[in-house]
Design a protein around this motif. Structure first.
Motif, PDB file in Angstrom:
ATOM      1  N   LYS A 203      31.752  14.035  15.428  1.00  0.00           N
ATOM      2  CA  LYS A 203      31.287  14.565  15.049  1.00  0.00           C
ATOM      3  C   LYS A 203      29.876  14.711  14.165  1.00  0.00           C
ATOM      4  O   LYS A 203      28.776  14.928  14.395  1.00  0.00           O
ATOM      5  CB  LYS A 203      31.876  15.612  14.153  1.00  0.00           C
ATOM      6  N   LEU A 207      25.164  14.783  14.954  1.00  0.00           N
ATOM      7  CA  LEU A 207      25.364  15.160  14.185  1.00  0.00           C
ATOM      8  C   LEU A 207      23.650  14.525  13.521  1.00  0.00           C
ATOM      9  O   LEU A 207      22.721  15.861  12.450  1.00  0.00           O
ATOM     10  CB  LEU A 207      25.852  17.139  13.544  1.00  0.00           C
ATOM     11  N   ASP A 395      24.168  35.121  12.659  1.00  0.00           N
ATOM     12  CA  ASP A 395      22.969  33.659  12.221  1.00  0.00           C
ATOM     13  C   ASP A 395      23.217  33.636  10.877  1.00  0.00           C
ATOM     14  O   ASP A 395      22.159  33.480   9.967  1.00  0.00           O
ATOM     15  CB  ASP A 395      22.625  33.394  13.073  1.00  0.00           C
ATOM     16  N   ILE A 396      23.622  32.422  10.469  1.00  0.00           N
ATOM     17  CA  ILE A 396      23.764  32.177   9.393  1.00  0.00           C
ATOM     18  C   ILE A 396      21.577  31.434   8.683  1.00  0.00           C
ATOM     19  O   ILE A 396      21.624  29.998   9.794  1.00  0.00           O
ATOM     20  CB  ILE A 396      24.564  30.658   8.748  1.00  0.00           C
ATOM     21  N   ASP A 397      21.394  31.485   7.858  1.00  0.00           N
ATOM     22  CA  ASP A 397      19.701  31.121   7.348  1.00  0.00           C
ATOM     23  C   ASP A 397      19.702  30.218   6.727  1.00  0.00           C
ATOM     24  O   ASP A 397      20.867  29.796   5.914  1.00  0.00           O
ATOM     25  CB  ASP A 397      19.544  32.305   6.285  1.00  0.00           C
ATOM     26  N   HIS A 398      18.798  29.092   7.503  1.00  0.00           N
ATOM     27  CA  HIS A 398      18.487  27.800   6.659  1.00  0.00           C
ATOM     28  C   HIS A 398      19.649  27.096   7.108  1.00  0.00           C
ATOM     29  O   HIS A 398      20.039  25.914   5.924  1.00  0.00           O
ATOM     30  CB  HIS A 398      18.026  27.695   5.783  1.00  0.00           C
ATOM     31  N   PHE A 399      20.346  26.996   7.758  1.00  0.00           N
ATOM     32  CA  PHE A 399      21.612  26.335   7.907  1.00  0.00           C
ATOM     33  C   PHE A 399      21.819  24.446   7.691  1.00  0.00           C
ATOM     34  O   PHE A 399      22.819  23.980   7.169  1.00  0.00           O
ATOM     35  CB  PHE A 399      23.069  26.550   9.331  1.00  0.00           C
ATOM     36  N   LYS A 400      20.986  25.073   8.555  1.00  0.00           N
ATOM     37  CA  LYS A 400      20.604  23.000   8.819  1.00  0.00           C
ATOM     38  C   LYS A 400      20.315  22.787   7.450  1.00  0.00           C
ATOM     39  O   LYS A 400      20.644  21.380   7.087  1.00  0.00           O
ATOM     40  CB  LYS A 400      18.694  23.056   9.314  1.00  0.00           C
ATOM     41  N   ASN A 403      23.469  21.175   5.831  1.00  0.00           N
ATOM     42  CA  ASN A 403      23.822  19.422   6.114  1.00  0.00           C
ATOM     43  C   ASN A 403      22.873  18.821   5.925  1.00  0.00           C
ATOM     44  O   ASN A 403      24.091  17.898   5.417  1.00  0.00           O
ATOM     45  CB  ASN A 403      23.683  20.344   7.851  1.00  0.00           C
ATOM     46  N   HIS A 408      27.457  16.982   6.501  1.00  0.00           N
ATOM     47  CA  HIS A 408      27.852  17.689   7.109  1.00  0.00           C
ATOM     48  C   HIS A 408      29.707  18.294   7.170  1.00  0.00           C
ATOM     49  O   HIS A 408      29.319  19.208   7.531  1.00  0.00           O
ATOM     50  CB  HIS A 408      28.184  16.959   8.589  1.00  0.00           C
ATOM     51  N   ASP A 412      30.607  21.921   7.613  1.00  0.00           N
ATOM     52  CA  ASP A 412      31.379  22.700   8.040  1.00  0.00           C
ATOM     53  C   ASP A 412      32.722  23.463   7.053  1.00  0.00           C
ATOM     54  O   ASP A 412      32.762  24.308   7.568  1.00  0.00           O
ATOM     55  CB  ASP A 412      32.803  21.355   8.154  1.00  0.00           C
ATOM     56  N   ARG A 434      33.296  32.669  16.680  1.00  0.00           N
ATOM     57  CA  ARG A 434      31.776  32.461  16.538  1.00  0.00           C
ATOM     58  C   ARG A 434      31.524  31.658  18.011  1.00  0.00           C
ATOM     59  O   ARG A 434      32.835  31.183  18.844  1.00  0.00           O
ATOM     60  CB  ARG A 434      33.062  31.003  15.952  1.00  0.00           C
ATOM     61  N   GLY A 437      28.047  27.169  16.601  1.00  0.00           N
ATOM     62  CA  GLY A 437      27.285  26.109  15.836  1.00  0.00           C
ATOM     63  C   GLY A 437      27.541  27.231  14.430  1.00  0.00           C
ATOM     64  O   GLY A 437      28.551  27.658  13.883  1.00  0.00           O
ATOM     65  N   GLU A 438      26.059  28.236  13.741  1.00  0.00           N
ATOM     66  CA  GLU A 438      26.489  28.771  12.919  1.00  0.00           C
ATOM     67  C   GLU A 438      26.201  29.871  13.511  1.00  0.00           C
ATOM     68  O   GLU A 438      25.678  30.877  12.973  1.00  0.00           O
ATOM     69  CB  GLU A 438      25.071  28.429  12.101  1.00  0.00           C
ATOM     70  N   LYS A 507      15.003  37.404  11.947  1.00  0.00           N
ATOM     71  CA  LYS A 507      15.114  36.110  11.972  1.00  0.00           C
ATOM     72  C   LYS A 507      13.018  35.164  11.115  1.00  0.00           C
ATOM     73  O   LYS A 507      12.862  35.099  10.186  1.00  0.00           O
ATOM     74  CB  LYS A 507      15.259  34.733  12.746  1.00  0.00           C
ATOM     75  N   ARG A 511      14.185  37.046   7.671  1.00  0.00           N
ATOM     76  CA  ARG A 511      15.680  36.228   7.085  1.00  0.00           C
ATOM     77  C   ARG A 511      16.490  37.099   5.799  1.00  0.00           C
ATOM     78  O   ARG A 511      15.831  38.239   5.628  1.00  0.00           O
ATOM     79  CB  ARG A 511      16.151  35.204   7.211  1.00  0.00           C
TER      80      ARG A 511
HETATM   81  N1  LIG Z   1      27.898  21.128   9.681  1.00  0.00           N
HETATM   82  C1  LIG Z   1      27.698  22.001  11.204  1.00  0.00           C
HETATM   83  N2  LIG Z   1      26.290  21.902  11.894  1.00  0.00           N
HETATM   84  C2  LIG Z   1      26.226  22.575  11.969  1.00  0.00           C
HETATM   85  C3  LIG Z   1      27.441  22.404  13.202  1.00  0.00           C
HETATM   86  N3  LIG Z   1      26.620  23.387  14.262  1.00  0.00           N
HETATM   87  C4  LIG Z   1      26.045  23.283  14.318  1.00  0.00           C
HETATM   88  N4  LIG Z   1      25.511  22.583  13.147  1.00  0.00           N
HETATM   89  C5  LIG Z   1      24.171  22.618  12.520  1.00  0.00           C
HETATM   90  O1  LIG Z   1      23.697  23.536  12.516  1.00  0.00           O
HETATM   91  C6  LIG Z   1      22.228  23.479  12.287  1.00  0.00           C
HETATM   92  C7  LIG Z   1      21.039  25.045  12.811  1.00  0.00           C
HETATM   93  O2  LIG Z   1      20.173  24.645  12.496  1.00  0.00           O
HETATM   94  P1  LIG Z   1      19.233  25.610  13.275  1.00  0.00           P
HETATM   95  O3  LIG Z   1      19.194  26.457  14.291  1.00  0.00           O
HETATM   96  O4  LIG Z   1      17.774  24.848  13.158  1.00  0.00           O
HETATM   97  O5  LIG Z   1      18.793  26.661  12.206  1.00  0.00           O
HETATM   98  P2  LIG Z   1      19.328  26.793  10.488  1.00  0.00           P
HETATM   99  O6  LIG Z   1      18.706  26.472  10.090  1.00  0.00           O
HETATM  100  O7  LIG Z   1      20.167  27.927  10.614  1.00  0.00           O
HETATM  101  O8  LIG Z   1      18.043  27.744  10.558  1.00  0.00           O
HETATM  102  P3  LIG Z   1      17.161  29.130  11.240  1.00  0.00           P
HETATM  103  O9  LIG Z   1      18.659  29.892  11.609  1.00  0.00           O
HETATM  104  O10 LIG Z   1      16.202  29.581  11.668  1.00  0.00           O
HETATM  105  O11 LIG Z   1      17.322  30.121   9.502  1.00  0.00           O
HETATM  106  C8  LIG Z   1      21.557  21.908  12.774  1.00  0.00           C
HETATM  107  O12 LIG Z   1      21.608  21.360  12.195  1.00  0.00           O
HETATM  108  C9  LIG Z   1      22.734  21.803  13.701  1.00  0.00           C
HETATM  109  O13 LIG Z   1      23.223  20.652  13.413  1.00  0.00           O
HETATM  110  C10 LIG Z   1      28.540  22.655  12.822  1.00  0.00           C
HETATM  111  O14 LIG Z   1      29.689  22.757  13.909  1.00  0.00           O
HETATM  112  N5  LIG Z   1      29.006  21.931  12.040  1.00  0.00           N
END
Ligand SMILES: Nc1nc2c(ncn2[C@@H]2O[C@H](COP(=O)(O)OP(=O)(O)OP(=O)(O)O)[C@@H](O)[C@H]2O)c(=O)[nH]1
Length: 518
Positions: A203, A207, A395-400, A403, A408, A412, A434, A437-438, A507, A511
């Protein structure tokens, strides 16, 4: 006398002059010969240098070299020199035109090389300069050779690039999309405990900065893990079916034996009944035929004793029959118990699997499949009892960036903490899954229009207040939430789309907020 003296002195003077002239001539001849020798040597060397250009010229030059060894034959060599001069002129213009042809040939080749797109940019630039350089005419063969060498170098470089790239493909956006989708899919599958670490590593790879080889390897590994699980599952089912079959065979044998025994018992019982009837009939006849009481007594005693004997045999037979039947029933009960235990274990396993199939392995929240089931159920209730039903997508903000900045596995863990917090914010009648993703989906029945915003903002604040600390850094994680109430005559999918659009708006509006579609 005077005249003769004068003549003598004149002759002497002339002799002297003649001698001096002879000496001068000798000197001139020696000098000429020296120069001629140098010239012959020079011509000889030059002719050797020209060797290999043209056979006719080579032959003539060889002959000339031979003649030049002998001064006396120099005059003979004159026609040859003229011939050679003609040949040299012709050779020069031939060489020049060949050089020009070669230059044009090289230009054609370089144009072809320029069409090879896979050449690296640096090489492409070098090729362009080279082509410009080829615009100037060549004056000697020596200018041609390095150009050919350079051309070979270009070919070599391109070939190297092609060979090293033969099993290396550029990663395209589609590949990255595939990798992300595979990561999402494996998050939905329940793998065995001993497979989970491997899955976590895959995973991470999927990613991260994946390449095509890594993607193919991930697909191959996941496929073999899944096949292994299917094979194990198949073996477990097979084992259960074999056990079931064995138990049924034993039950069948027991039933057959019981049947055969009872057949035999029936026959014996028939015989005994016949004998009993015979004895009773005999007794009847004796009572009718014999008048003498003593005789009657004796005869009846005999008949009664036989009757008692037949009856006790019948009783023994029935007891044996009962014992056999009890034994059969006991062994059948044992088999049936074993079978029922086996079936229960299998049922539990199946149930466990079904349950796992509905759970997201990372967060232990319901997964998308479970969400779909629950949505149908809630929608049916909503239609039947006319109760309100809200769908909220969060949806979680700026989750990327979590990571990207902390890895990662931190991502998680964040998902797990938020999932738990979401679940704990809800009442029993409410539901969270769920979605992927987020993203999480909440189903909220029985919430009024006035309360929905309050409730969702409370959830949002709760998540915002979780004191996340990554690498000693205090991090605030926020949620964006979009919600919609299922309206009259509206399908659940339509309400879902409105909630999704509201999330999009949340968003876009900065956000960390709740947007309700009304
Ligand atoms: N660690 C982890 N990351 C995940 C998982 N599923 C999805 N992601 C990550 O979640 C991130 C989602 O990023 P984006 O869709 O760009 O959204 P964001 O960064 O949250 O930005 P906004 O939604 O626009 O606020 C990506 O980097 C995915 O790789 C998971 O199961 N575990």
């Amino acid at each position: 006398m005077k005249e003769s003296d004068t003549a003598i002195s004149q002759i002497t003077l002339m002799k002297q002059k003649l001698h001096a002239a002879k000496l001068a001539l000798d000197e001139i001849t020696t000098d000429r010969n020296d120069k001629l020798k140098t010239l012959i040597q020079f011509i000889s060397h030059l002719s050797l240098a020209c060797k290999g250009q043209n056979i006719e010229l080579d032959n003539k030059l060889a002959k000339l070299r031979h003649h030049m060894h002998n001064f006396e034959q120099i005059d003979d060599a004159l026609p040859e020199l003229i011939d050679i001069e003609r040949l040299l002129k012709a050779q020069y213009s031939h060489t020049m035109s060949r050089l020009e042809d070669s230059r044009l040939g090289l230009t054609r080749v370089i144009r072809q090389i320029q069409r090879i797109n896979s050449a690296p940019d640096k090489l492409k630039k070098e090729i362009t300069y080279f082509k410009q350089d080829l615009g100037k005419p060549f004056h000697t063969v020596w200018e041609y050779i390095p150009k050919v060498e350079k051309l070979i170098f270009f070919y070599e470089e391109i070939l190297k690039q092609e060979i090293s790239g033969a099993d290396h493909y550029d990663i395209l956006p589609q590949h990255i999309q595939l990798a992300r989708e595979l990561a999402a899919k494996i998050a939905e599958v329940e793998f065995r405990k001993d497979q989970r670490d491997q899955i976590l590593v895959i995973k991470e790879v999927l990613l991260g900065d994946i390449n095509v080889d890594g993607l193919l390897e991930a697909y191959q590994t996941i496929l073999s893990l899944l096949l292994d699980n299917i094979a194990r599952e198949k073996t477990a089912s097979q084992d259960f079916l074999f056990a079931l079959n064995d138990a049924l065979t034993i039950v069948r044998d027991v039933v057959n034996n019981t049947y055969n025994n009872s057949q035999r018992s029936e026959q014996l019982k028939g015989q005994l009944n016949k004998e009993i009837n015979l004895r009773v009939n005999n007794a009847d006849a004796i009572v009718v035929d014999i008048d003498n009481i003593t005789e009657l007594k004796t005869q009846l005693t005999v008949q009664l004793s036989s009757l008692r004997d037949a009856l006790s045999r019948k009783e023994a037979l029935e007891q044996r029959e009962q014992a056999i039947l009890r034994k059969s029933i006991d062994s059948m009960r044992k088999e049936l118990n074993a079978m029922s235990n086996e079936a229960n274990t299998y049922k539990e396993k199946l149930f466990e699997h079904q349950k796992l199939n509905l759970l997201d392995p990372l967060t232990q929240l319901s997964n998308r499949t479970a969400l779909e089931d629950r949505m149908e159920q809630e929608y049916r209730n909503h239609m039947r009892y006319k109760t309100p039903l809200w769908i909220a997508i969060t949806d979680i903000d700026h989750f990327k960036s979590i990571n990207d900045n902390f890895g990662h596995s931190t991502g998680d863990k964040t998902l797990q903490v938020i999932a738990m917090a979401l679940k704990n914010s809800l009442r029993d009648s409410e539901f969270v899954a769920r979605y992927g993703g987020e993203e999480f989906v909440l189903l909220l029945p029985d919430i009024t229009d006035e309360h929905i915003s309050l409730m969702l903002n409370r959830v949002r604040e709760k998540i915002k207040n979780i004191p996340f600390k990554f690498k000693n850094q205090r991090i605030t994680v926020t949620l964006s939430i979009g919600a919609a109430q299922v309206m009259e005559n509206e399908t659940l999918e339509e309400a879902f789309e409105r909630a999704d659009a509201a999330l999009y708006q949340a968003k876009n509006n900065g956000r960390d907020r709740v947007v309700i579609d009304i």
